[in-house]
Design a protein around this motif. Structure first.
Motif, PDB file in Angstrom:
ATOM      1  N   CYS A   1      15.986  -8.824  40.567  1.00 30.19           N
ATOM      2  CA  CYS A   1      15.406  -7.569  40.080  1.00 30.19           C
ATOM      3  C   CYS A   1      14.175  -7.178  40.899  1.00 30.19           C
ATOM      4  CB  CYS A   1      15.053  -7.703  38.606  1.00 30.19           C
ATOM      5  SG  CYS A   1      14.426  -6.183  37.863  1.00 30.19           S
TER       6      CYS A   1
ATOM      7  N   ARG B   1      23.145  -1.469  31.971  1.00 29.54           N
ATOM      8  CA  ARG B   1      22.513  -2.392  31.037  1.00 29.54           C
ATOM      9  C   ARG B   1      23.530  -2.898  30.021  1.00 29.54           C
ATOM     10  NH1 ARG B   1      17.730  -0.593  26.973  1.00 29.54           N
ATOM     11  NH2 ARG B   1      19.529   0.167  25.817  1.00 29.54           N
TER      12      ARG B   1
ATOM     13  N   VAL C   1      17.284 -10.248  29.475  1.00 27.58           N
ATOM     14  CA  VAL C   1      15.947 -10.839  29.437  1.00 27.58           C
ATOM     15  C   VAL C   1      15.415 -10.885  28.015  1.00 27.58           C
ATOM     16  CG1 VAL C   1      13.545 -10.551  30.143  1.00 27.58           C
ATOM     17  CG2 VAL C   1      15.383 -10.220  31.810  1.00 27.58           C
TER      18      VAL C   1
ATOM     19  N   ALA D   1       9.338  -7.118  29.228  1.00 27.43           N
ATOM     20  CA  ALA D   1      10.767  -6.830  29.309  1.00 27.43           C
ATOM     21  C   ALA D   1      11.049  -5.418  28.786  1.00 27.43           C
ATOM     22  CB  ALA D   1      11.569  -7.860  28.516  1.00 27.43           C
TER      23      ALA D   1
ATOM     24  N   ALA E   1       7.890  -6.989  36.401  1.00 30.49           N
ATOM     25  CA  ALA E   1       8.889  -7.973  36.830  1.00 30.49           C
ATOM     26  C   ALA E   1       8.217  -9.244  37.339  1.00 30.49           C
ATOM     27  CB  ALA E   1       9.786  -7.373  37.915  1.00 30.49           C
TER      28      ALA E   1
ATOM     29  N   ILE F   1      15.867 -12.247  37.488  1.00 32.37           N
ATOM     30  CA  ILE F   1      14.561 -11.621  37.658  1.00 32.37           C
ATOM     31  C   ILE F   1      14.136 -11.615  39.121  1.00 32.37           C
ATOM     32  CG2 ILE F   1      13.068 -13.632  37.306  1.00 32.37           C
ATOM     33  CD1 ILE F   1      12.629 -10.051  35.912  1.00 32.37           C
TER      34      ILE F   1
ATOM     35  N   ASP G   1      12.228  -1.816  30.643  1.00 28.59           N
ATOM     36  CA  ASP G   1      13.329  -1.025  30.089  1.00 28.59           C
ATOM     37  C   ASP G   1      12.920   0.435  29.917  1.00 28.59           C
ATOM     38  OD1 ASP G   1      15.771  -0.408  28.894  1.00 28.59           O
ATOM     39  OD2 ASP G   1      15.064  -0.943  26.900  1.00 28.59           O
TER      40      ASP G   1
ATOM     41  N   CYS H   1      18.198  -6.837  34.083  1.00 25.60           N
ATOM     42  CA  CYS H   1      17.243  -7.065  32.986  1.00 25.60           C
ATOM     43  C   CYS H   1      17.905  -7.022  31.608  1.00 25.60           C
ATOM     44  CB  CYS H   1      16.128  -6.021  33.040  1.00 25.60           C
ATOM     45  SG  CYS H   1      15.024  -6.209  34.456  1.00 25.60           S
TER      46      CYS H   1
END
Length: 395
Positions: free
Chosen positions: A286, A259, A317, A222, A375, A283, A226, A314
């Motif tokens: 994503c 975000r 997550v 995760a 992912a 996800i 990022d 995300c």
């Protein structure tokens, strides 16, 4: 709110702003690459200099904090950060790398100690939850301000010369110093010292639990997405739209704005919807977005929208996987927290691979595919119901 609470709370929340400085590595790595003539692979190691320290310091600092005290541990992190932000003024590549390393060391210690310190300030459980949320918002604002600090350093302090990008470091050092001074004068009662005599080996032994192990790597990947998206987004804009490095700040800014919005909306959505189901939907979406970003040529606006979509999808997550991990052994929450912070090292693991992929295959799409792999693991984590299902854990 009484002043005796307001001042310490302000000091702690300002610490969350300092915490967000680690996210500046994404855009600053591109400036460093141009200034020092580095390859994409070398630039990819810049975030590693920051995030690798979470791997080595997360658990030991969590254990030592019992004797050091939370406030003292936060102050130690800020001293290290301030020193690190002065070293790049030597204007050499090794000095900048040393600055990144000390930024990472300080940030790792800060992330372990700052959230617990908030417990010393806010004793009401309901207010504590909202205060923790406020801290994450402040951190997100700091992440958003990273490109702005970089532009301020180049355009205002550096006279428009991109080779003066390193001046962003003392700016961050000055903000950290202000935060430290505010914390020093804040009356925060020290928590009672504990003597649990927990060892590092004992903490890592928790990974024998399959659920905690998969959640550990869930946090790892995760954070990799990022930091990797932050790192890659500027490269996408440079390659596909021939942007100047000073213009590429719009990409990470778009990512961080989305975000932040995603985290806010996620809190309300998950109040009505099962968090694991929300994780699964996000996800899968994503993965579709990353595929489009990697392989479908689009306009500048559409590309920015895809970058922002990754941030939005995300955004929740980390807290979802973190919360599920704690449910496996609530009586060992402190140890699990240390493990999850250790997994933040994933932020530094992805970027060298991304840089290598770009150099090896000659296009940024190869780097985006690294995000796709991250992912894919998170999709496995989301659909591994025996691992992340709240209902199964509680039953």
């Amino acid at each position: 709110m009484k002043f005796k609470t307001f001042l310490p709370l302000t000091a702690v929340l300002m610490g969350f702003f300092v915490m967000g400085f680690c996210d500046i590595v994404g855009i600053s790595a591109e400036y460093a690459r141009e200034a020092f003539g580095w390859s994409h692979t070398m630039a990819g190691f810049v975030p590693s200099m920051v995030f690798v320290w979470f791997l080595f310091l997360g658990v030991p600092v969590g254990i030592k904090m019992n004797s050091w005290g939370r406030k003292n541990t936060v102050l130690l992190s800020m001293v290290i950060t301030i020193v690190g932000m002065m070293i790049p003024l030597l204007k050499t590549s090794w000095a900048c790398l040393a600055g990144y390393a000390l930024l990472g060391i300080g940030n790792a210690i800060l992330q372990v100690s700052l959230n617990p310190l908030l417990n010393n300030v806010i004793t009401n459980e309901k207010l504590l939850t909202s205060s923790l949320t406020a801290g994450q918002v402040v951190k997100a604002i700091s992440s958003f301000c990273g490109p702005l600090i970089m532009l301020f350093a180049v355009n205002t302090l550096g006279g428009g010369d991109t080779n003066n990008w390193y001046l962003a470091f003392p700016v961050m050092g000055a903000i950290t110093l202000l935060s430290m001074l505010l914390l020093i004068i804040s009356p925060i009662k020290r928590e009672e010292a504990t003597d649990t005599k927990v060892s590092v080996a004992e903490t890592f032994a928790l990974l024998k639990n399959p659920g905690i192990l998969i959640c550990f790597f869930g946090i790892f990947f995760a954070v990799a997405i990022d930091v990797g998206t932050n790192f890659t987004s500027s490269k996408v804009m440079v390659e596909r739209f021939a942007m100047d490095v000073k213009e590429t700040g719009i990409a990470p800014q778009t990512y961080f704005i989305c975000r932040t919005v995603g985290a806010f909306l996620g809190m309300f959505i998950m109040a009505k919807m099962n968090e694991v189901k929300y994780f699964r939907l996000n996800i899968v979406a994503c993965i579709v977005v990353i595929l489009l970003l990697a392989f479908v040529p689009m306009s500048e606006i559409a590309t920015l929208a895809l970058i922002g979509a990754i941030g939005f999808l995300c955004s929740c997550v980390f807290p979802i996987v973190y919360a599920v991990a704690l449910r496996y052994a609530p009586d060992k929450a402190n140890l699990i927290s240390g493990l999850m912070i250790t997994a933040v090292a994933g932020g530094g693991a992805a970027t060298p691979v991304i840089g290598w992929a770009v150099d090896t295959f000659g296009n940024v799409a190869a780097g985006v595919c690294v995000l796709l792999a991250c992912a894919a693991y998170l999709a496995f984590c989301a659909f591994k119901s025996s691992t992340v299902s709240v209902e199964e854990v509680e039953n």
